[in-house]
Structures are given as C-alpha cells and as structure tokens.
Design an enzyme around this catalytic site. Structure first.
Site, PDB file in Angstrom:
ATOM      1  CE  LYS A 205      -3.296   2.283   2.779  1.00 46.29           C
ATOM      2  NZ  LYS A 205      -3.963   2.378   3.976  1.00 46.29           N
ATOM      3  CD  GLU A 211       9.984  -5.683   6.709  1.00 49.22           C
ATOM      4  OE1 GLU A 211       9.460  -4.673   6.230  1.00 49.22           O
ATOM      5  OE2 GLU A 211       9.827  -5.644   8.199  1.00 49.22           O
ATOM      6  N   GLY A 265      -4.545  -1.801   5.442  1.00 51.74           N
ATOM      7  CA  GLY A 265      -3.488  -2.956   4.892  1.00 51.74           C
ATOM      8  C   GLY A 265      -4.384  -4.220   5.540  1.00 51.74           C
ATOM      9  NE  ARG A 266      -5.760  -3.513  11.498  1.00 52.27           N
ATOM     10  CZ  ARG A 266      -4.937  -2.531  11.499  1.00 52.27           C
ATOM     11  NH1 ARG A 266      -3.671  -2.109  10.836  1.00 52.27           N
ATOM     12  NH2 ARG A 266      -5.198  -1.413  12.248  1.00 52.27           N
ATOM     13  CD  GLU A 351      -0.904  -4.064  11.723  1.00 54.34           C
ATOM     14  OE1 GLU A 351       0.585  -4.325  11.834  1.00 54.34           O
ATOM     15  OE2 GLU A 351      -1.451  -4.311  10.672  1.00 54.34           O
ATOM     16  CG  HIS A 382      -1.905 -34.292  18.653  1.00 55.12           C
ATOM     17  ND1 HIS A 382      -2.184 -35.192  19.477  1.00 55.12           N
ATOM     18  CD2 HIS A 382      -2.977 -34.273  17.739  1.00 55.12           C
ATOM     19  CE1 HIS A 382      -3.259 -36.042  19.140  1.00 55.12           C
ATOM     20  NE2 HIS A 382      -3.973 -35.300  17.942  1.00 55.12           N
ATOM     21  CE  LYS A 507       6.336  -0.344   9.337  1.00 58.94           C
ATOM     22  NZ  LYS A 507       5.157   0.304   8.737  1.00 58.94           N
TER      23      LYS A 507
HETATM   24  O1  F6P Z   1       2.882  -3.978  10.025  1.00 60.12           O
HETATM   25  C1  F6P Z   1       2.473  -2.668   9.575  1.00 60.12           C
HETATM   26  C2  F6P Z   1       1.903  -2.602   8.149  1.00 60.12           C
HETATM   27  O2  F6P Z   1       1.707  -1.248   8.088  1.00 60.12           O
HETATM   28  C3  F6P Z   1       0.354  -3.296   8.159  1.00 60.12           C
HETATM   29  O3  F6P Z   1      -0.504  -2.650   8.587  1.00 60.12           O
HETATM   30  C4  F6P Z   1       0.629  -3.490   6.826  1.00 60.12           C
HETATM   31  O4  F6P Z   1      -0.358  -4.515   6.420  1.00 60.12           O
HETATM   32  C5  F6P Z   1       2.100  -4.029   6.381  1.00 60.12           C
HETATM   33  O5  F6P Z   1       2.702  -3.052   7.005  1.00 60.12           O
HETATM   34  C6  F6P Z   1       2.648  -3.664   4.891  1.00 60.12           C
HETATM   35  O6  F6P Z   1       2.321  -2.379   4.642  1.00 60.12           O
HETATM   36  P1  F6P Z   1       2.396  -2.082   3.224  1.00 60.12           P
HETATM   37  O7  F6P Z   1       1.321  -2.807   2.415  1.00 60.12           O
HETATM   38  O8  F6P Z   1       2.236  -0.406   3.079  1.00 60.12           O
HETATM   39  O9  F6P Z   1       3.758  -2.680   2.397  1.00 60.12           O
END
Ligand code: F6P
Length: 540
Positions: A205, A211, A265-266, A351, A382, A507
């Site tokens: 987003k 990452e 995002g979620r 979150e 288990h 971050k």
């Molecule tokens: O972990 C925090 C977060 O901002 C989530 O809310 C989100 O889904 C994820 O990082 C990935 O963010 P993006 O889609 O901006 O890469």
C-alpha cells in the site's frame, strides 16, 4: 474512571458476572433442552453456535444494552457511510465499499464506486490475459508461476485465500509468497521458479515497506541478470496506493493496480491486493467472494444486536476480556484449507485492537484486544490443547468447522473439533476419574492420588462457526464476520481500530541499528542492544 467503566451498564455486567461465575454450563444445558436453539443462529451457509458460553439470556440482554448505550448503531452507520472514523489519520475505513454492489457511494463529494469498479475490471482483464497465455514473459513464454512480494496485510490475505480456495483454481498457475526479508525465504521461492515464466506482484500500500522493497529489488536484479534489463517490464506488476513510487521503481503505469488510503492494509483482501487470488480463481469466483462478504455487511447493518452474529461474537469476547479478566483468544479451524486463518485473524485483531489509548486520548482503565493465536485442528490438539483444558486460566476458543465431503477423514476431523469443544465445556470430575481408575484395577488410595492430576475443570467456553462448505462466498462471509467483530469491539472499547502507530517505532529505530551494524557508532545505544550487535558482528 472512564464513562465506560462508570456506566450503569458496566456495573450491571459486573454484578451479573458474580452470579454467572458460579454456574456450570453443563447444568445450563441439562436444565434447558432448547439452549442450542436459543443460542445459535444460521445465516445463509454459516451456523453460529454460541451456546457453549458462560451466558444466560440475561447476559446477552445486558451486553446488548451496553452496546446500545455506547451508540454502536450510529458507529456502524458511520463506518459504512465513509465518515473519517480513523481519526488519527483523518480517513474513512471503507473496505466494505470494495464489496458493495451499489454503483454510487459518495465520499468527500466523489463517487468512489467508479474507481472501485474500474480497478476490478482492470484486474479481471489482466488476469484473463495471464491465464489464457496471452500475457507472455520477456522470452515469449507464458506465465506458469506468480510470486507475491508483500508483508502483513499485503501478504496474509492472498496467502489465506489462495490456499483456502485451491479447489476453485481455474488454472495450473502456481502461487508463491515472499514476505520475510530473510534471504532463506527468498531463495526457497527462487529455487522453485523459472525467471522466464514468472510474474512478480509487488504488493505494498505504501510502497515504502523495507522488507517488501528490499526483496523486490533483489528479485529485480536476479531477473535482469538472467533475462536482461528490458525483461523487468513484462515480469513485474504492482499493487499500491503510492503509484508514483511504483513508477519510479520502473513499473509501467498500465501495470499498477490501485489501492486507496481508505483501505487499511489488514482489510485489503477485497481490493487489488487480491490480484494473486483473482489470477487463480478468476472473475466469477472472486465476485462470489465479495458477495459473501457483502451478505455479512447487510446482516451486520440490519440485524438487531441479539441476532447479529458479528455483534454477538464481539460482545461475548468483551464479556470474557472485561468481566473475567481473560487476555487471550484462540482460533481453531478444523480444516486444512483454513490453515492460515489464525494468522490472518491475529493480524486483523491484534493490529486493530491492540491499543490502550481511547479516541479522546486517555489511557483506558479497562482491558482491550486479547492476544489472538491458533492452529488448525487436529494439529493444535497435540500442541497446546493441554493448556486449554487444564491451564491456570481459561482461554475462550472459536472452533471453525466445515461440513462438506463426509469422508472417513472428514468425520474424524469434524468429530475431533466437536469433541474438544465438548470436553472443554464438560470437563471430567474427580469422582468420575476415581471410579474409572478403581474399575480398571487401581486401589482406592492410588486412584485418589492420581485423580488429582487428571481432573479437567471444564466450564471453558467456545463458539463454533460451522460452514456448509469451503467456497469463495463462504470464505468471504467468514472473513467479514471477524472484521465486524473486531470493529464492534473497538467501538465499545472506544479505541481506533484503523491505525497502527505501535508498529512505527520499530521502523523508526531500524536505521540507527543498521548504521551500527555498518560500523557507524556516532550514536550511543543501550548496553543490551550494543552487546547483541557486538555478538552479531563477531560471528559470521
Ligand atoms: O506492519 C505494519 C503494516 O503497516 C501493516 O499494517 C501492513 O499491512 C504492512 O505493514 C504492509 O504495509 P504495506 O502494504 O504498505 O507494504
């Protein structure tokens, strides 16, 4: 004290808890043969059974009253209307619009449905081209593999849904996921694919998640080393609310699928983040997925609270968190297709509701979102079920069962879920265990000694959600149920479900740590972090 904990409704619930805590669920079932029909509800293809909870009809009435007095109705209207309920980012949370079949929804003088529908069409057209082998890689070969590069909400939705809906795949395309920055994860995926026939989807987003962008850059280099610089354009697409950043990364404009700031995002699996799923199951199945979620949206807006499944799920959760001091909640899908569901709900819930600052900026004086985790059945049995049955505190559970194909395996799977829920509720008494041990040959003294360890307290609550079958429609509905449950809880806890400031601090600190790892010691660190960095630098 906040107005919430100081309200009549809160005090009534506290007083009621004192009576309920003494009751045994098994007795409530014995006394009332219609307990199941009283405390269960079927909505289309999903049966929600909440009769195995420490509740009576008075509990539900008091909880519904609590919800009414806290204006839940008007908050639900505000959510769907697109009010800026995410007050810290001044945004609406309009994931429900993404599955709304209406042609008009005006937010800030703009009809957002036009953008939503054109984005859907763009995805359907693109995925058709890939599936029908019209879209070719740089060397003229059709696509055989898709790799989703994303993390958090840009990962878990596609992961859950492509796995859950495998049986609805229209294609032999293989789906892979690169989420973690660990090169081991990346290499695991790269060694399974052929650069010439792979399509990479950068899903972010913000298009600034370290990452995702680091992985995307490494993969870009890997691809260009094999197929040349020009190969990039046909093998990469992006899903983002930051199209300029995707353009700067080199993705052609026509291959950027939009997201909007008002999609959390979620909560984004209803948007272009679902591109891997659409590639996989096609337009009609995806529209069914949206329809299932929309059916829950309609139910959520229209049903009275005592018959409203997400509202009931939320209220029962609040009952335990705030009146029994429970801090955990376990999600137990008895279906391999729902393998990733606990992880998905964990992010959605923790979150969203892992907050302790109220909408008016005070630290709350009551508990909020519990720790959520889980595992598919029977595997969880288990691993951690011992603690569910005999641990110090009780942990409310959601069993999720699927009723399709009555094979011998399925009977054991569903039967196990049912028997575990029953065991949690019934427990096993000291007397019964002693009698059993004596019958099987133990002396009375030995039996009494051993029985102390074998007592299962029972009276441990659970909900059961029973899906008629695993279909796109039912999966959409199941996810939407949890989204609304989480929203209702946030309303009643007076917290903002739609921001995630807690994730930001880590971050912010990362660049300083990275500079230390690269020998820049111009800043001072705490001795623990410094000691750990020293260890890292001296090994490897
Ligand atoms: O972990 C925090 C977060 O901002 C989530 O809310 C989100 O889904 C994820 O990082 C990935 O963010 P993006 O889609 O901006 O890469």
């Amino acid at each position: 004290m906040t107005t919430i904990t100081n309200s009549k409704q809160w005090h009534d619930l506290q007083a009621h808890q004192k009576q309920i805590a003494k009751l045994r669920m098994q007795d409530l079932f014995d006394e009332n043969p219609s307990r199941f029909s009283q405390f269960s509800q079927q909505l289309e293809n999903i049966l929600f059974d909440y009769s195995k909870n420490l509740i009576t009809s008075e509990t539900i009435a008091l909880l519904c009253d609590f919800a009414k007095k806290n204006n839940l109705n008007s908050k639900i209207e505000a959510l769907f209307r697109g009010d800026a309920i995410n007050i810290t980012e001044n945004r609406p949370a309009l994931h429900t619009a993404l599955r709304n079949p209406a042609s008009t929804l005006t937010v800030n003088n703009k009809n957002i449905m036009t953008d939503i529908h054109s984005s859907l069409n763009k995805m359907f057209e693109f995925s058709d081209k890939v599936r029908t082998k019209v879209w070719l890689g740089a060397t003229g070969k059709p696509i055989t593999d898709i790799v989703n590069i994303g993390i958090g909400g840009s990962h878990l939705g596609p992961l859950l849904t492509t796995h859950a809906l495998k049986d609805f795949s229209l294609t032999d395309l293989r789906c892979h996921f690169v989420s973690n920055i660990d090169l081991v994860h990346l290499h695991d995926v790269l060694e399974k694919i052929n650069a010439e026939t792979t399509l990479f989807i950068i899903s972010s987003k913000s298009f600034s998640t370290i990452e995702t962008l680091t992985n995307a850059n490494t993969i870009k280099e890997w691809l260009q080393n094999q197929l040349g610089n020009a190969s990039f354009a046909t093998h990469f697409v992006a899903v983002t609310a930051a199209p300029k950043k995707a353009l700067a990364f080199g993705i052609p404009e026509a291959q950027i699928f939009p997201l909007w700031e008002w999609v959390g995002g979620r909560y984004s699996i209803w948007s272009a983040v679902a591109l891997p799923l659409i590639l996989y199951i096609g337009k009609d199945n995806f529209l069914d997925f949206l329809k299932g979620a929309n059916a829950i949206d309609v139910h959520f807006q229209q049903a009275e609270f005592s018959k409203n499944i997400p509202v009931l799920m939320a209220l029962i959760g609040i009952w335990y968190v705030n009146f029994f001091d429970v801090t955990k909640h376990v999600i137990l899908p008895y279906a391999h297709t729902l393998n990733y569901f606990p992880l998905y709900v964990q992010q959605a819930d923790m979150e969203s509701n892992g907050k302790s600052i109220s909408l008016t900026g005070e630290t709350v004086d009551y508990a909020t979102g519990p720790a959520v985790w889980g595992e598919q059945g029977c595997n969880g049995q288990h691993a951690f079920f011992q603690s569910l049955h005999q641990g110090y505190t009780f942990i409310p559970a959601d069993f999720i069962l699927v009723a399709d194909q009555h094979s011998a395996h399925q009977n054991i799977l569903v039967g196990s879920g049912l028997s575990q829920a029953q065991a949690l509720m019934q427990g096993k008494s000291f007397t019964k265990i002693v009698n059993e041990l004596i019958t099987s040959g133990s002396s009375e003294a030995d039996a009494k000694k051993l029985a102390l360890h074998k007592v299962i307290p029972g009276n441990r609550p659970s909900n059961t959600l029973f899906l008629q079958s695993m279909t796109p429609y039912n999966l959409g509905a199941l996810i939407a149920l949890y989204e609304h449950k989480i929203f209702v809880q946030s309303v009643l806890w007076n917290i903002n479900s739609f921001d995630q400031w807690g994730v930001e601090l880590g971050k912010e600190l990362l660049p300083v740590i990275l500079s230390h790892l690269q020998n820049d010691t111009s800043t001072t660190l705490d001795s623990s972090t410094q000691g750990l960095i020293n260890f890292y630098k001296s090994h490897g």
